[in-house]
Design an enzyme around this catalytic site. Sequence first.
Site, PDB file in Angstrom:
ATOM      1  N   PRO A 108       0.786  -1.231   0.000  1.00  0.00           N
ATOM      2  CA  PRO A 108       0.000   0.000   0.000  1.00  0.00           C
ATOM      3  C   PRO A 108       0.824   1.289   0.000  1.00  0.00           C
ATOM      4  O   PRO A 108       1.872   1.356   0.625  1.00  0.00           O
ATOM      5  CB  PRO A 108      -0.823  -0.096   1.291  1.00  0.00           C
ATOM      6  CG  PRO A 108      -0.183  -1.147   2.117  1.00  0.00           C
ATOM      7  CD  PRO A 108       0.492  -2.085   1.159  1.00  0.00           C
ATOM      8  N   ASN A 109       0.316   2.247  -0.744  1.00  0.00           N
ATOM      9  CA  ASN A 109       0.842   3.623  -0.833  1.00  0.00           C
ATOM     10  C   ASN A 109       2.149   3.736  -1.610  1.00  0.00           C
ATOM     11  O   ASN A 109       2.623   4.843  -1.835  1.00  0.00           O
ATOM     12  CB  ASN A 109       1.005   4.247   0.565  1.00  0.00           C
ATOM     13  CG  ASN A 109      -0.321   4.293   1.300  1.00  0.00           C
ATOM     14  OD1 ASN A 109      -1.305   4.776   0.748  1.00  0.00           O
ATOM     15  ND2 ASN A 109      -0.375   3.757   2.496  1.00  0.00           N
ATOM     16  N   HIS A 156      12.985  -2.435   1.818  1.00  0.00           N
ATOM     17  CA  HIS A 156      12.390  -1.157   2.216  1.00  0.00           C
ATOM     18  C   HIS A 156      13.226  -0.027   1.652  1.00  0.00           C
ATOM     19  O   HIS A 156      14.467  -0.077   1.715  1.00  0.00           O
ATOM     20  CB  HIS A 156      12.320  -1.037   3.743  1.00  0.00           C
ATOM     21  CG  HIS A 156      11.444  -2.084   4.323  1.00  0.00           C
ATOM     22  ND1 HIS A 156      10.078  -2.022   4.220  1.00  0.00           N
ATOM     23  CD2 HIS A 156      11.739  -3.248   4.932  1.00  0.00           C
ATOM     24  CE1 HIS A 156       9.570  -3.107   4.769  1.00  0.00           C
ATOM     25  NE2 HIS A 156      10.546  -3.871   5.202  1.00  0.00           N
ATOM     26  N   ALA A 167       3.336  -0.686   4.897  1.00  0.00           N
ATOM     27  CA  ALA A 167       2.979  -0.762   6.323  1.00  0.00           C
ATOM     28  C   ALA A 167       2.563  -2.173   6.751  1.00  0.00           C
ATOM     29  O   ALA A 167       2.639  -2.510   7.943  1.00  0.00           O
ATOM     30  CB  ALA A 167       1.868   0.237   6.636  1.00  0.00           C
ATOM     31  N   ASN A 188       8.150  -5.409  -1.062  1.00  0.00           N
ATOM     32  CA  ASN A 188       8.102  -4.278  -0.143  1.00  0.00           C
ATOM     33  C   ASN A 188       6.651  -4.208   0.330  1.00  0.00           C
ATOM     34  O   ASN A 188       5.790  -3.700  -0.387  1.00  0.00           O
ATOM     35  CB  ASN A 188       8.504  -2.974  -0.821  1.00  0.00           C
ATOM     36  CG  ASN A 188       8.507  -1.809   0.176  1.00  0.00           C
ATOM     37  OD1 ASN A 188       7.964  -1.931   1.269  1.00  0.00           O
ATOM     38  ND2 ASN A 188       9.110  -0.703  -0.212  1.00  0.00           N
ATOM     39  N   GLU A 216      12.900  -9.168   1.360  1.00  0.00           N
ATOM     40  CA  GLU A 216      12.097  -8.020   1.795  1.00  0.00           C
ATOM     41  C   GLU A 216      12.933  -6.755   1.583  1.00  0.00           C
ATOM     42  O   GLU A 216      14.098  -6.719   2.006  1.00  0.00           O
ATOM     43  CB  GLU A 216      11.763  -8.194   3.284  1.00  0.00           C
ATOM     44  CG  GLU A 216      10.985  -7.037   3.882  1.00  0.00           C
ATOM     45  CD  GLU A 216      10.786  -7.230   5.394  1.00  0.00           C
ATOM     46  OE1 GLU A 216      10.725  -8.368   5.888  1.00  0.00           O
ATOM     47  OE2 GLU A 216      10.690  -6.203   6.078  1.00  0.00           O
ATOM     48  N   ARG A 235      13.678   4.911  12.073  1.00  0.00           N
ATOM     49  CA  ARG A 235      12.422   5.681  12.060  1.00  0.00           C
ATOM     50  C   ARG A 235      11.600   5.386  13.319  1.00  0.00           C
ATOM     51  O   ARG A 235      12.144   4.960  14.324  1.00  0.00           O
ATOM     52  CB  ARG A 235      11.658   5.364  10.762  1.00  0.00           C
ATOM     53  CG  ARG A 235      12.468   5.759   9.521  1.00  0.00           C
ATOM     54  CD  ARG A 235      11.696   5.508   8.242  1.00  0.00           C
ATOM     55  NE  ARG A 235      10.480   6.316   8.193  1.00  0.00           N
ATOM     56  CZ  ARG A 235       9.465   6.052   7.349  1.00  0.00           C
ATOM     57  NH1 ARG A 235       9.533   5.027   6.514  1.00  0.00           N
ATOM     58  NH2 ARG A 235       8.398   6.816   7.372  1.00  0.00           N
ATOM     59  N   TYR A 293      11.230   8.892   0.996  1.00  0.00           N
ATOM     60  CA  TYR A 293      11.191   7.843  -0.034  1.00  0.00           C
ATOM     61  C   TYR A 293      11.811   8.250  -1.364  1.00  0.00           C
ATOM     62  O   TYR A 293      11.900   7.427  -2.278  1.00  0.00           O
ATOM     63  CB  TYR A 293       9.737   7.393  -0.254  1.00  0.00           C
ATOM     64  CG  TYR A 293       9.124   6.810   0.999  1.00  0.00           C
ATOM     65  CD1 TYR A 293       9.672   5.677   1.590  1.00  0.00           C
ATOM     66  CD2 TYR A 293       8.008   7.394   1.606  1.00  0.00           C
ATOM     67  CE1 TYR A 293       9.139   5.145   2.756  1.00  0.00           C
ATOM     68  CE2 TYR A 293       7.457   6.869   2.766  1.00  0.00           C
ATOM     69  CZ  TYR A 293       8.026   5.745   3.324  1.00  0.00           C
ATOM     70  OH  TYR A 293       7.501   5.219   4.477  1.00  0.00           O
ATOM     71  N   ARG A 328       4.640  11.171  -2.235  1.00  0.00           N
ATOM     72  CA  ARG A 328       4.491  10.837  -0.824  1.00  0.00           C
ATOM     73  C   ARG A 328       5.826  10.972  -0.074  1.00  0.00           C
ATOM     74  O   ARG A 328       6.794  10.316  -0.443  1.00  0.00           O
ATOM     75  CB  ARG A 328       4.027   9.377  -0.783  1.00  0.00           C
ATOM     76  CG  ARG A 328       4.021   8.726   0.536  1.00  0.00           C
ATOM     77  CD  ARG A 328       3.845   7.214   0.410  1.00  0.00           C
ATOM     78  NE  ARG A 328       3.770   6.664   1.734  1.00  0.00           N
ATOM     79  CZ  ARG A 328       4.174   5.447   2.064  1.00  0.00           C
ATOM     80  NH1 ARG A 328       4.660   4.644   1.146  1.00  0.00           N
ATOM     81  NH2 ARG A 328       4.080   5.039   3.302  1.00  0.00           N
TER      82      ARG A 328
END
Length: 146
Positions: free
Chosen positions: A9-10, A99, A76, A73, A97, A106, A22, A17
């Site tokens: 998502p996103n 990111h 969330a 990825n 995985e 963070r 990012y 964003r």
Amino acid sequence: MNILFICGPNLNLLGEREKEIYGEKSFEEINIILEKEAQKMGVNLEIFQSNHEGNIIDKIQESRGSVDGIIINPGAYTHYSLAIRDALKVVKAPIIEVHLSNIYSREEFRHHSVIAPVCWGQIAGLGYQGYILALQAFLMRGKNEP
Ligand code: DQA
């Protein structure tokens, strides 16, 4: 080599964003770079993005037996989707995985990944270059390099 790249998502809103976290590149721009890199490596890359947990699970299930590796990825969902973790666990192929941001530097809720334990490895904090490194890792693994 068939590699499936799944984005949660996103991540379709990259470039718009939280650019300071990012980066400036849009999702489409990153995909073009990845498609070129994959082509140079002789890898068949399928890119899939969804904002919906169930769609991601369906895609993972469908890929069973037909992919040599998954780059994911989960956005969330990384931090709480046991359903995505369970789906990945069924896949025999190795999973990486990735990111874009360094999740460990963070907010505390981002420090924990429920996905990482079912993955071969994890890359975090290197921006979209992390996706290219994941492709390279699959190639090297294929050649039995450490
Ligand atoms: C992310 C990190 C997640 O915590 C966040 O929810 C995202 C993006 C990353 O690529 O850095 O959506 O997965």
